[in-house]
Design a protein around this motif. Sequence first.
Motif, PDB file in Angstrom:
ATOM      1  N   THR A  77       0.832  -1.203   0.000  1.00 17.22           N
ATOM      2  CA  THR A  77       0.000   0.000   0.000  1.00 17.22           C
ATOM      3  C   THR A  77       0.865   1.251   0.000  1.00 17.22           C
ATOM      4  O   THR A  77       0.377   2.339  -0.220  1.00 17.22           O
ATOM      5  CB  THR A  77      -0.945   0.040   1.220  1.00 17.22           C
ATOM      6  OG1 THR A  77      -0.170  -0.015   2.409  1.00 17.22           O
ATOM      7  CG2 THR A  77      -1.926  -1.104   1.170  1.00 17.22           C
ATOM      8  N   PHE A  81       0.380   5.329  -1.260  1.00 18.41           N
ATOM      9  CA  PHE A  81       0.764   6.445  -0.389  1.00 18.41           C
ATOM     10  C   PHE A  81       1.747   7.373  -1.100  1.00 18.41           C
ATOM     11  O   PHE A  81       1.593   8.591  -1.094  1.00 18.41           O
ATOM     12  CB  PHE A  81       1.381   5.881   0.897  1.00 18.41           C
ATOM     13  CG  PHE A  81       1.986   6.897   1.798  1.00 18.41           C
ATOM     14  CD1 PHE A  81       3.362   7.015   1.889  1.00 18.41           C
ATOM     15  CD2 PHE A  81       1.202   7.728   2.570  1.00 18.41           C
ATOM     16  CE1 PHE A  81       3.943   7.954   2.732  1.00 18.41           C
ATOM     17  CE2 PHE A  81       1.761   8.659   3.411  1.00 18.41           C
ATOM     18  CZ  PHE A  81       3.138   8.773   3.487  1.00 18.41           C
ATOM     19  N   GLU A  84      -0.095   9.244  -4.024  1.00 19.02           N
ATOM     20  CA  GLU A  84      -1.003  10.286  -3.547  1.00 19.02           C
ATOM     21  C   GLU A  84      -0.235  11.495  -3.015  1.00 19.02           C
ATOM     22  O   GLU A  84      -0.628  12.643  -3.252  1.00 19.02           O
ATOM     23  CB  GLU A  84      -1.937   9.716  -2.484  1.00 19.02           C
ATOM     24  CG  GLU A  84      -2.917   8.716  -3.060  1.00 19.02           C
ATOM     25  CD  GLU A  84      -3.574   7.835  -2.024  1.00 19.02           C
ATOM     26  OE1 GLU A  84      -4.503   7.115  -2.413  1.00 19.02           O
ATOM     27  OE2 GLU A  84      -3.156   7.842  -0.846  1.00 19.02           O
ATOM     28  N   THR A  85       0.866  11.251  -2.327  1.00 24.15           N
ATOM     29  CA  THR A  85       1.700  12.352  -1.846  1.00 24.15           C
ATOM     30  C   THR A  85       2.286  13.122  -3.025  1.00 24.15           C
ATOM     31  O   THR A  85       2.278  14.357  -3.042  1.00 24.15           O
ATOM     32  CB  THR A  85       2.826  11.825  -0.935  1.00 24.15           C
ATOM     33  OG1 THR A  85       2.236  11.108   0.157  1.00 24.15           O
ATOM     34  CG2 THR A  85       3.680  12.951  -0.401  1.00 24.15           C
ATOM     35  N   TYR A 100      -0.464  14.815   5.197  1.00 21.07           N
ATOM     36  CA  TYR A 100      -0.762  13.436   4.809  1.00 21.07           C
ATOM     37  C   TYR A 100       0.380  12.504   5.200  1.00 21.07           C
ATOM     38  O   TYR A 100       0.154  11.441   5.779  1.00 21.07           O
ATOM     39  CB  TYR A 100      -1.023  13.384   3.303  1.00 21.07           C
ATOM     40  CG  TYR A 100      -1.409  12.034   2.770  1.00 21.07           C
ATOM     41  CD1 TYR A 100      -0.724  11.488   1.705  1.00 21.07           C
ATOM     42  CD2 TYR A 100      -2.454  11.307   3.310  1.00 21.07           C
ATOM     43  CE1 TYR A 100      -1.071  10.251   1.185  1.00 21.07           C
ATOM     44  CE2 TYR A 100      -2.807  10.071   2.802  1.00 21.07           C
ATOM     45  CZ  TYR A 100      -2.110   9.547   1.752  1.00 21.07           C
ATOM     46  OH  TYR A 100      -2.456   8.326   1.246  1.00 21.07           O
ATOM     47  N   VAL A 101       1.609  12.915   4.890  1.00 19.90           N
ATOM     48  CA  VAL A 101       2.771  12.079   5.217  1.00 19.90           C
ATOM     49  C   VAL A 101       2.888  11.908   6.729  1.00 19.90           C
ATOM     50  O   VAL A 101       3.004  10.789   7.226  1.00 19.90           O
ATOM     51  CB  VAL A 101       4.065  12.698   4.633  1.00 19.90           C
ATOM     52  CG1 VAL A 101       5.293  12.027   5.194  1.00 19.90           C
ATOM     53  CG2 VAL A 101       4.052  12.616   3.115  1.00 19.90           C
ATOM     54  N   SER A 103       0.668  12.446   9.195  1.00 18.92           N
ATOM     55  CA  SER A 103      -0.451  11.750   9.850  1.00 18.92           C
ATOM     56  C   SER A 103      -0.477  10.271   9.467  1.00 18.92           C
ATOM     57  O   SER A 103      -0.793   9.430  10.304  1.00 18.92           O
ATOM     58  CB  SER A 103      -1.783  12.425   9.524  1.00 18.92           C
ATOM     59  OG  SER A 103      -2.085  12.288   8.153  1.00 18.92           O
ATOM     60  N   SER A 104      -0.145   9.944   8.222  1.00 12.10           N
ATOM     61  CA  SER A 104      -0.135   8.536   7.815  1.00 12.10           C
ATOM     62  C   SER A 104       0.885   7.746   8.618  1.00 12.10           C
ATOM     63  O   SER A 104       0.598   6.653   9.102  1.00 12.10           O
ATOM     64  CB  SER A 104       0.192   8.413   6.326  1.00 12.10           C
ATOM     65  OG  SER A 104      -0.838   8.950   5.547  1.00 12.10           O
ATOM     66  N   LEU A 105       2.066   8.310   8.758  1.00 12.69           N
ATOM     67  CA  LEU A 105       3.118   7.603   9.490  1.00 12.69           C
ATOM     68  C   LEU A 105       2.826   7.545  10.983  1.00 12.69           C
ATOM     69  O   LEU A 105       2.872   6.478  11.595  1.00 12.69           O
ATOM     70  CB  LEU A 105       4.473   8.259   9.238  1.00 12.69           C
ATOM     71  CG  LEU A 105       4.994   8.147   7.808  1.00 12.69           C
ATOM     72  CD1 LEU A 105       6.273   8.961   7.650  1.00 12.69           C
ATOM     73  CD2 LEU A 105       5.225   6.701   7.431  1.00 12.69           C
ATOM     74  N   GLY A 108      -0.577   5.803  11.837  1.00 15.98           N
ATOM     75  CA  GLY A 108      -0.426   4.379  11.528  1.00 15.98           C
ATOM     76  C   GLY A 108       0.340   3.639  12.607  1.00 15.98           C
ATOM     77  O   GLY A 108      -0.067   2.567  13.050  1.00 15.98           O
TER      78      GLY A 108
END
Length: 125
Positions: A77, A81, A84-85, A100-101, A103-105, A108
């Motif tokens: 996935t 990611f 999209e970034t 996004y980067v 918060s995703s990291l 997650g």
Amino acid sequence: MNWLLVALGGAIGASLRYSASLWLIKPSGLFPWTTWWVNMLGCFLAGIFFAFTQKYPVLQQETRLFLMVGILGGFTTFSSFGLETFQLLKQGQNGWALMYVFSSLMVGVIVLSLGFYLFQAVLKN
């Protein structure tokens, strides 16, 4: 039909990921090299596919479902990611890309930790 394309691609991608874990040399140490290489390859392939979809928009439909959502989604996935970034950055949405980067990291890892510790506690009882 779309569900079938995603399911078939996902099965192929997951099988490729498993195969990579068997074939790639695993150097000693704590760094997850196999996952890192799979993720980097997935991002590279997503970039190639994204470039093709810009030139050939017809690839943005069923082919995208099979290759991006299915195969690369099953393979990693992280490729989605990365794509999209990149799209956010390409659109000049640097703040959204950074959020996004981050918060995703962070989220997650936090959610993974919560799941791990909650189920570890449940399994001990």
